[in-house]
Scaffold this active site. Sequence first.
Site, PDB file in Angstrom:
ATOM      1  N   ASP A  39       9.582   9.601  12.380  1.00 33.99           N
ATOM      2  CA  ASP A  39       9.594   9.607  14.007  1.00 33.99           C
ATOM      3  C   ASP A  39      10.728   9.094  14.590  1.00 33.99           C
ATOM      4  O   ASP A  39      11.131   8.077  14.267  1.00 33.99           O
ATOM      5  CB  ASP A  39       8.033   9.348  14.530  1.00 33.99           C
ATOM      6  CG  ASP A  39       8.089  10.064  15.920  1.00 33.99           C
ATOM      7  OD1 ASP A  39       8.717  10.828  16.186  1.00 33.99           O
ATOM      8  OD2 ASP A  39       7.077   9.567  16.724  1.00 33.99           O
ATOM      9  N   ASN A  41      13.979  10.825  15.676  1.00 31.98           N
ATOM     10  CA  ASN A  41      15.126  11.665  15.510  1.00 31.98           C
ATOM     11  C   ASN A  41      15.832  11.940  16.893  1.00 31.98           C
ATOM     12  O   ASN A  41      16.773  11.624  17.144  1.00 31.98           O
ATOM     13  CB  ASN A  41      15.022  12.768  14.583  1.00 31.98           C
ATOM     14  CG  ASN A  41      14.756  12.389  13.249  1.00 31.98           C
ATOM     15  OD1 ASN A  41      14.886  11.328  12.919  1.00 31.98           O
ATOM     16  ND2 ASN A  41      14.677  13.378  12.145  1.00 31.98           N
ATOM     17  N   GLY A  42      14.956  12.423  17.891  1.00 30.03           N
ATOM     18  CA  GLY A  42      15.446  13.129  18.954  1.00 30.03           C
ATOM     19  C   GLY A  42      15.722  12.048  19.966  1.00 30.03           C
ATOM     20  O   GLY A  42      16.709  12.009  20.471  1.00 30.03           O
ATOM     21  N   GLU A  86       2.346  21.875  14.057  1.00 27.93           N
ATOM     22  CA  GLU A  86       2.469  21.891  15.627  1.00 27.93           C
ATOM     23  C   GLU A  86       3.894  21.993  15.721  1.00 27.93           C
ATOM     24  O   GLU A  86       4.397  22.286  17.115  1.00 27.93           O
ATOM     25  CB  GLU A  86       2.055  20.489  16.060  1.00 27.93           C
ATOM     26  CG  GLU A  86       0.289  20.245  16.353  1.00 27.93           C
ATOM     27  CD  GLU A  86      -0.227  19.810  14.774  1.00 27.93           C
ATOM     28  OE1 GLU A  86       0.432  19.414  14.094  1.00 27.93           O
ATOM     29  OE2 GLU A  86      -1.288  20.297  14.800  1.00 27.93           O
ATOM     30  N   ASN A  87       4.835  21.734  14.949  1.00 30.71           N
ATOM     31  CA  ASN A  87       6.307  21.511  15.359  1.00 30.71           C
ATOM     32  C   ASN A  87       6.988  22.873  15.687  1.00 30.71           C
ATOM     33  O   ASN A  87       7.978  22.995  16.233  1.00 30.71           O
ATOM     34  CB  ASN A  87       7.365  21.024  14.243  1.00 30.71           C
ATOM     35  CG  ASN A  87       7.108  19.493  14.217  1.00 30.71           C
ATOM     36  OD1 ASN A  87       7.168  18.817  12.965  1.00 30.71           O
ATOM     37  ND2 ASN A  87       6.616  18.741  15.185  1.00 30.71           N
ATOM     38  N   ARG A  90       8.478  23.461  19.310  1.00 27.31           N
ATOM     39  CA  ARG A  90       9.698  23.011  19.762  1.00 27.31           C
ATOM     40  C   ARG A  90      10.524  24.368  19.987  1.00 27.31           C
ATOM     41  O   ARG A  90      10.159  25.329  19.484  1.00 27.31           O
ATOM     42  CB  ARG A  90      10.210  22.198  18.757  1.00 27.31           C
ATOM     43  CG  ARG A  90       9.582  21.045  18.358  1.00 27.31           C
ATOM     44  CD  ARG A  90      10.186  19.906  17.437  1.00 27.31           C
ATOM     45  NE  ARG A  90       9.313  18.739  17.346  1.00 27.31           N
ATOM     46  CZ  ARG A  90       9.990  17.654  17.321  1.00 27.31           C
ATOM     47  NH1 ARG A  90      11.025  17.334  16.622  1.00 27.31           N
ATOM     48  NH2 ARG A  90       8.813  16.480  17.210  1.00 27.31           N
TER      49      ARG A  90
HETATM   50  C1  FPP Z   1      10.705  13.538  13.974  1.00 30.17           C
HETATM   51  O1  FPP Z   1      11.461  13.145  14.809  1.00 30.17           O
HETATM   52  C2  FPP Z   1      11.446  14.248  12.948  1.00 30.17           C
HETATM   53  C3  FPP Z   1      11.096  15.258  12.283  1.00 30.17           C
HETATM   54  C4  FPP Z   1      10.303  16.537  13.078  1.00 30.17           C
HETATM   55  C5  FPP Z   1      12.136  16.194  11.081  1.00 30.17           C
HETATM   56  C6  FPP Z   1      12.393  15.346  10.076  1.00 30.17           C
HETATM   57  C7  FPP Z   1      13.211  15.956   8.957  1.00 30.17           C
HETATM   58  C8  FPP Z   1      14.461  15.515   8.661  1.00 30.17           C
HETATM   59  C9  FPP Z   1      14.906  14.097   8.756  1.00 30.17           C
HETATM   60  C10 FPP Z   1      15.198  16.434   7.553  1.00 30.17           C
HETATM   61  C11 FPP Z   1      14.574  16.267   6.341  1.00 30.17           C
HETATM   62  C12 FPP Z   1      15.172  17.071   5.187  1.00 30.17           C
HETATM   63  C13 FPP Z   1      14.100  17.524   4.158  1.00 30.17           C
HETATM   64  C14 FPP Z   1      14.846  18.159   3.105  1.00 30.17           C
HETATM   65  C15 FPP Z   1      12.953  16.862   3.939  1.00 30.17           C
HETATM   66  P1  FPP Z   1      11.512  13.725  16.428  1.00 30.17           P
HETATM   67  O2  FPP Z   1      12.171  14.922  16.440  1.00 30.17           O
HETATM   68  O3  FPP Z   1       9.714  13.871  16.601  1.00 30.17           O
HETATM   69  O4  FPP Z   1      11.889  12.576  17.295  1.00 30.17           O
HETATM   70  P2  FPP Z   1      11.331  12.277  18.659  1.00 30.17           P
HETATM   71  O5  FPP Z   1      10.033  11.787  18.615  1.00 30.17           O
HETATM   72  O6  FPP Z   1      12.237  11.073  19.032  1.00 30.17           O
HETATM   73  O7  FPP Z   1      11.536  13.559  19.656  1.00 30.17           O
END
Ligand code: FPP
Length: 262
Positions: A39, A41-42, A86-87, A90
Amino acid sequence: MLNGFIKSLRTPFSRFREDLFFKRIDLTKVPKHVAIIMDGNGRWAAKRGLPRLAGHRAGAEAIRRTIRAAADVGVKYLTLYAFSVENWKRPRDEVRGLMNLFEETLRKELQELHEKGIKINVIGHLEELSKSTQRCFREAMELTANNKEMILNIALNYGGRVEIADAAREIARAVRDGKMALESIKPETLADYLYTSGSPDPELLIRTSGELRVSNFLLWQIAYTELWVTAALWPDFEKADFYQAIYEFQQRKRRFGGLEAD
Ligand code: FPP
């Protein structure tokens, strides 16, 4: 420039932490199965004024490091939460970007994963994804089907409640068709019908970004799992963090509802 300077300081410190925790790990007591909610990335991208997809890209690098770290200590099952049911809520562009990134990452890493003996297994409703995403993952599963070093479960279009409902439906079908006696249904029966059937339950669940939730991930399987949460955002997650999680897991006393053994 400042970023570069901070990075140049971080690298030796990361190596130091990596060594420190690695050396403390008892390699005879490594959890067989580790699950991760990746969790943040965003938020990682927002902090840098970058589009969310840049965060997911950096997240894919963190996956690379984590698979290596897991292999280094001999973890046998690694389950990553890549995309939940749930994604889909987005923005459409983010979902499309994520699917492209899954395909791109898999294509790039597949050969190396295969050479390392890693078996790729998707858990979730793959059939609801685009033809091209399906093809990419199905090819990866086929190629790596006989690998034995580590099982890499990728939870894709996955939901814990959907998984339990799917299992309940299959059990109901077996009872209806006279293949199973109603009275014979036990917790182990349900476990046999989950997507993870045949795998041990995770002993350790790691979640990044400091959130204290399980977010519909492996709901049945984590009944007795140890949780380890770090404030680090997923793209900042390093091998040292993984080793730290394993080390701290090894210091915990697991009682499974019973009393502590002497
Ligand atoms: C959560 O961060 C992350 C994800 C929903 C996606 C994760 C996927 C990858 C890193 C690429 C994976 C590649 C493979 C082949 C499995 P968020 O977007 O919920 O972050 P936030 O809570 O800060 O908004």
